[in-house]
Design a protein around this motif. Structure first.
Motif, PDB file in Angstrom:
ATOM      1  N   MET A  22      53.891  13.593  44.849  1.00 18.18           N
ATOM      2  CA  MET A  22      54.227  14.835  45.544  1.00 18.18           C
ATOM      3  C   MET A  22      55.394  15.609  44.945  1.00 18.18           C
ATOM      4  O   MET A  22      55.678  16.713  45.367  1.00 18.18           O
ATOM      5  CB  MET A  22      54.564  14.532  47.011  1.00 18.18           C
ATOM      6  CG  MET A  22      53.388  14.454  47.935  1.00 18.18           C
ATOM      7  SD  MET A  22      52.369  15.953  47.999  1.00 18.18           S
ATOM      8  CE  MET A  22      53.537  17.172  48.627  1.00 18.18           C
ATOM      9  N   HIS A  23      56.088  15.007  43.953  1.00 22.76           N
ATOM     10  CA  HIS A  23      57.257  15.734  43.440  1.00 22.76           C
ATOM     11  C   HIS A  23      57.617  15.215  42.044  1.00 22.76           C
ATOM     12  O   HIS A  23      58.402  14.286  41.900  1.00 22.76           O
ATOM     13  CB  HIS A  23      58.455  15.552  44.396  1.00 22.76           C
ATOM     14  CG  HIS A  23      59.610  16.449  44.073  1.00 22.76           C
ATOM     15  ND1 HIS A  23      60.397  17.005  45.039  1.00 22.76           N
ATOM     16  CD2 HIS A  23      60.099  16.911  42.895  1.00 22.76           C
ATOM     17  CE1 HIS A  23      61.325  17.757  44.472  1.00 22.76           C
ATOM     18  NE2 HIS A  23      61.175  17.702  43.160  1.00 22.76           N
ATOM     19  N   GLU A  24      57.018  15.822  41.036  1.00 21.71           N
ATOM     20  CA  GLU A  24      57.318  15.452  39.644  1.00 21.71           C
ATOM     21  C   GLU A  24      57.402  16.741  38.820  1.00 21.71           C
ATOM     22  O   GLU A  24      56.622  17.665  39.031  1.00 21.71           O
ATOM     23  CB  GLU A  24      56.212  14.562  39.058  1.00 21.71           C
ATOM     24  CG  GLU A  24      55.937  13.288  39.840  1.00 21.71           C
ATOM     25  CD  GLU A  24      57.100  12.305  39.875  1.00 21.71           C
ATOM     26  OE1 GLU A  24      57.820  12.182  38.863  1.00 21.71           O
ATOM     27  OE2 GLU A  24      57.313  11.681  40.933  1.00 21.71           O
ATOM     28  N   HIS A  25      58.320  16.753  37.874  1.00 16.94           N
ATOM     29  CA  HIS A  25      58.452  17.940  37.007  1.00 16.94           C
ATOM     30  C   HIS A  25      57.995  17.596  35.590  1.00 16.94           C
ATOM     31  O   HIS A  25      58.579  16.720  34.963  1.00 16.94           O
ATOM     32  CB  HIS A  25      59.909  18.402  36.942  1.00 16.94           C
ATOM     33  CG  HIS A  25      60.486  18.777  38.272  1.00 16.94           C
ATOM     34  ND1 HIS A  25      60.359  20.035  38.811  1.00 16.94           N
ATOM     35  CD2 HIS A  25      61.181  18.050  39.189  1.00 16.94           C
ATOM     36  CE1 HIS A  25      60.965  20.071  39.996  1.00 16.94           C
ATOM     37  NE2 HIS A  25      61.462  18.875  40.256  1.00 16.94           N
ATOM     38  N   PHE A  26      56.970  18.308  35.123  1.00 13.62           N
ATOM     39  CA  PHE A  26      56.632  18.127  33.703  1.00 13.62           C
ATOM     40  C   PHE A  26      57.820  18.572  32.852  1.00 13.62           C
ATOM     41  O   PHE A  26      58.130  17.973  31.839  1.00 13.62           O
ATOM     42  CB  PHE A  26      55.371  18.915  33.351  1.00 13.62           C
ATOM     43  CG  PHE A  26      54.117  18.226  33.816  1.00 13.62           C
ATOM     44  CD1 PHE A  26      53.583  17.185  33.070  1.00 13.62           C
ATOM     45  CD2 PHE A  26      53.508  18.593  35.001  1.00 13.62           C
ATOM     46  CE1 PHE A  26      52.442  16.527  33.499  1.00 13.62           C
ATOM     47  CE2 PHE A  26      52.361  17.941  35.440  1.00 13.62           C
ATOM     48  CZ  PHE A  26      51.828  16.906  34.687  1.00 13.62           C
ATOM     49  N   TYR A 204      61.984  17.582  51.331  1.00  9.33           N
ATOM     50  CA  TYR A 204      62.161  16.789  50.106  1.00  9.33           C
ATOM     51  C   TYR A 204      63.514  16.052  50.100  1.00  9.33           C
ATOM     52  O   TYR A 204      64.479  16.508  50.713  1.00  9.33           O
ATOM     53  CB  TYR A 204      62.145  17.729  48.896  1.00  9.33           C
ATOM     54  CG  TYR A 204      60.779  18.061  48.318  1.00  9.33           C
ATOM     55  CD1 TYR A 204      59.699  17.184  48.373  1.00  9.33           C
ATOM     56  CD2 TYR A 204      60.586  19.277  47.636  1.00  9.33           C
ATOM     57  CE1 TYR A 204      58.480  17.498  47.785  1.00  9.33           C
ATOM     58  CE2 TYR A 204      59.365  19.603  47.043  1.00  9.33           C
ATOM     59  CZ  TYR A 204      58.321  18.709  47.124  1.00  9.33           C
ATOM     60  OH  TYR A 204      57.122  19.023  46.532  1.00  9.33           O
ATOM     61  N   HIS A 205      63.549  14.968  49.367  1.00 11.58           N
ATOM     62  CA  HIS A 205      64.780  14.210  49.081  1.00 11.58           C
ATOM     63  C   HIS A 205      65.407  13.570  50.315  1.00 11.58           C
ATOM     64  O   HIS A 205      66.623  13.412  50.385  1.00 11.58           O
ATOM     65  CB  HIS A 205      65.833  15.090  48.378  1.00 11.58           C
ATOM     66  CG  HIS A 205      65.304  15.871  47.225  1.00 11.58           C
ATOM     67  ND1 HIS A 205      64.311  15.400  46.396  1.00 11.58           N
ATOM     68  CD2 HIS A 205      65.611  17.111  46.766  1.00 11.58           C
ATOM     69  CE1 HIS A 205      64.039  16.322  45.483  1.00 11.58           C
ATOM     70  NE2 HIS A 205      64.797  17.359  45.694  1.00 11.58           N
ATOM     71  N   MET A 206      64.582  13.189  51.276  1.00  7.83           N
ATOM     72  CA  MET A 206      65.130  12.500  52.442  1.00  7.83           C
ATOM     73  C   MET A 206      65.651  11.114  52.076  1.00  7.83           C
ATOM     74  O   MET A 206      66.376  10.493  52.858  1.00  7.83           O
ATOM     75  CB  MET A 206      64.077  12.420  53.558  1.00  7.83           C
ATOM     76  CG  MET A 206      63.908  13.721  54.329  1.00  7.83           C
ATOM     77  SD  MET A 206      65.423  14.301  55.146  1.00  7.83           S
ATOM     78  CE  MET A 206      65.635  13.021  56.370  1.00  7.83           C
ATOM     79  N   GLN A 264      59.111  10.542  42.486  1.00  7.46           N
ATOM     80  CA  GLN A 264      60.300  10.194  41.702  1.00  7.46           C
ATOM     81  C   GLN A 264      61.133  11.376  41.256  1.00  7.46           C
ATOM     82  O   GLN A 264      62.202  11.205  40.690  1.00  7.46           O
ATOM     83  CB  GLN A 264      59.887   9.387  40.450  1.00  7.46           C
ATOM     84  CG  GLN A 264      59.281   8.080  40.801  1.00  7.46           C
ATOM     85  CD  GLN A 264      57.880   7.855  40.271  1.00  7.46           C
ATOM     86  OE1 GLN A 264      57.499   6.750  40.018  1.00  7.46           O
ATOM     87  NE2 GLN A 264      57.101   8.911  40.102  1.00  7.46           N
ATOM     88  N   ASP A 265      60.637  12.597  41.450  1.00 11.64           N
ATOM     89  CA  ASP A 265      61.372  13.793  41.012  1.00 11.64           C
ATOM     90  C   ASP A 265      61.752  13.687  39.532  1.00 11.64           C
ATOM     91  O   ASP A 265      62.826  14.111  39.114  1.00 11.64           O
ATOM     92  CB  ASP A 265      62.627  13.999  41.889  1.00 11.64           C
ATOM     93  CG  ASP A 265      63.186  15.410  41.791  1.00 11.64           C
ATOM     94  OD1 ASP A 265      62.563  16.269  41.146  1.00 11.64           O
ATOM     95  OD2 ASP A 265      64.267  15.650  42.356  1.00 11.64           O
ATOM     96  N   MET A 266      60.868  13.090  38.753  1.00 13.29           N
ATOM     97  CA  MET A 266      61.154  12.907  37.330  1.00 13.29           C
ATOM     98  C   MET A 266      61.149  14.251  36.614  1.00 13.29           C
ATOM     99  O   MET A 266      60.325  15.112  36.901  1.00 13.29           O
ATOM    100  CB  MET A 266      60.079  11.993  36.716  1.00 13.29           C
ATOM    101  CG  MET A 266      60.249  11.708  35.243  1.00 13.29           C
ATOM    102  SD  MET A 266      61.815  10.852  34.898  1.00 13.29           S
ATOM    103  CE  MET A 266      61.825  10.937  33.102  1.00 13.29           C
TER     104      MET A 266
END
Ligand SMILES: [Zn+2]
Length: 342
Positions: A22-26, A204-206, A264-266
């Motif tokens: 649900m939350h990854e940055h290429f 996000y980021h809870m 992972q918000d990578m």
């Protein structure tokens, strides 16, 4: 009726999203990176890294990546489209501006000062969702907004209000960045009071917060909470993964599994000049990757008693429910009138 969601390759049946991060940055950077003309990222390099990331996550059964890079932080849908075509991965991206300190707030603060910020943001978000980004025709499927540490600034409040209005009219979800989970209840309340459906909201980021009663205060609003920074540890008061796991297990045991998401918000490429992390930070980030939860976190959750079915709910069912809105159908009917006005 089949519910569809727009991906970079067009509408996809939500039942085909499968396992979703649900939350990854290429790729990503902070607004302003484009000023450094010494470092310009070539599309072919971004595509190469993107395809490598896609192969790694596919090896863990991932079928969909949600990339919430703000349109002020390096969003490039045409390059995402090439990665989706080359890999077979579904890629869902966002419209929307980041929180004040990270994004390109200056332009809209100026418009806000002359009383034109809100309408311009509304027109932009509606147009992107309805017609696609610029002339590409590639449509975002959610709105990414955000708030600062312990405060919602006036600019952020405007952005949240617009997001709620657009979500109410289109059915498109809102994912809202927090700094360490702060302002979660306030963000949820504001969005809901402006007409957004709580089932269309992700905070996000809870996982930046380890206080169970605070977590429950946010979850009780009916929104989704994302525990999406596994692997980012040891700085800016970030909890360690062990602490995040304890919180997550307790919330699952308390019956909140239907509102939990994991990622992972990578950041796979830092646009601009690549950062040289100081040694201690490098050590703290050594596990941070697009596959960290599969390799290191989910096995611990399972040892602690979290079932396969609960993991399936978190990674498959919850993202599917979020994107099973009526946006695509609405867009073909009601929203047509909006694009005719432009
Ligand atoms: Zn992020």
């Amino acid at each position: 009726m089949i519910k569809m969601v727009n991906t970079v390759l067009g509408p996809v049946d939500v039942n085909k999203l499968g396992k979703t991060l649900m939350h990854e940055h290429f790729w990503f950077s902070y607004a302003g990176y484009t000023g450094n003309t010494l470092y310009v990222n070539e599309p072919e390099d971004l595509i190469k890294v993107g395809l490598e990331v896609a192969e790694k996550v596919k090896a863990h059964g991932v079928q969909t990546i949600v990339d919430p890079t703000g349109l002020d932080c390096g969003r490039m849908p045409e390059i995402l489209k090439e990665i989706a075509e080359g890999s077979g991965l579904n890629i869902i991206f966002s419209t929307g501006y980041s929180y004040e300190a990270e994004g390109g707030a200056a332009y809209f603060r100026w418009k806000q000062a002359i009383g034109q910020g809100e309408e311009e943001l509304y027109e932009l978000y509606m147009s992107e969702i309805t017609n696609g980004v610029g002339k590409t025709g590639i449509k975002p499927s959610f709105i990414k907004v955000g708030t600062s540490l312990n405060v919602i600034t006036p600019y952020e409040e405007m952005n949240l209000r617009v997001a709620a209005r657009v979500s109410k009219e289109t059915g498109v979800p809102i994912c809202s960045h927090t700094e360490q989970g702060t302002m979660g209840p306030e963000v949820a309340e504001l969005l809901i009071s402006e007409g957004a459906d709580p089932r269309n909201i992700v905070i996000y980021h809870m996982c930046g917060n380890t206080d169970i009663s605070y977590q429950k205060r946010v979850l009780e609003k009916g929104v989704y909470c994302a525990y999406d920074r596994f692997g980012i540890q040891g700085f800016v008061n970030c909890p360690r993964d062990e602490e995040r796991i304890t919180v997550l297990m307790e919330l699952i045991e308390s019956g909140y599994v239907n509102q939990i998401m994991m990622s992972q918000d990578m950041v796979n490429v830092w646009l601009g000049k690549p950062p040289a992390w100081p040694d201690e930070m490098k050590k703290n980030l050594e596990k941070w990757s697009s596959t960290h939860i599969f390799e290191n976190i989910i096995p611990i959750l399972k040892q602690g008693g979290v079932t396969e079915e609960q993991i399936h709910t978190i990674l498959v069912e919850n993202p599917k429910k979020l994107f099973a809105s009526e946006a695509v159908e609405k867009e073909n009917h009601i929203l047509q009138s909006f694009s005719e006005q432009l």
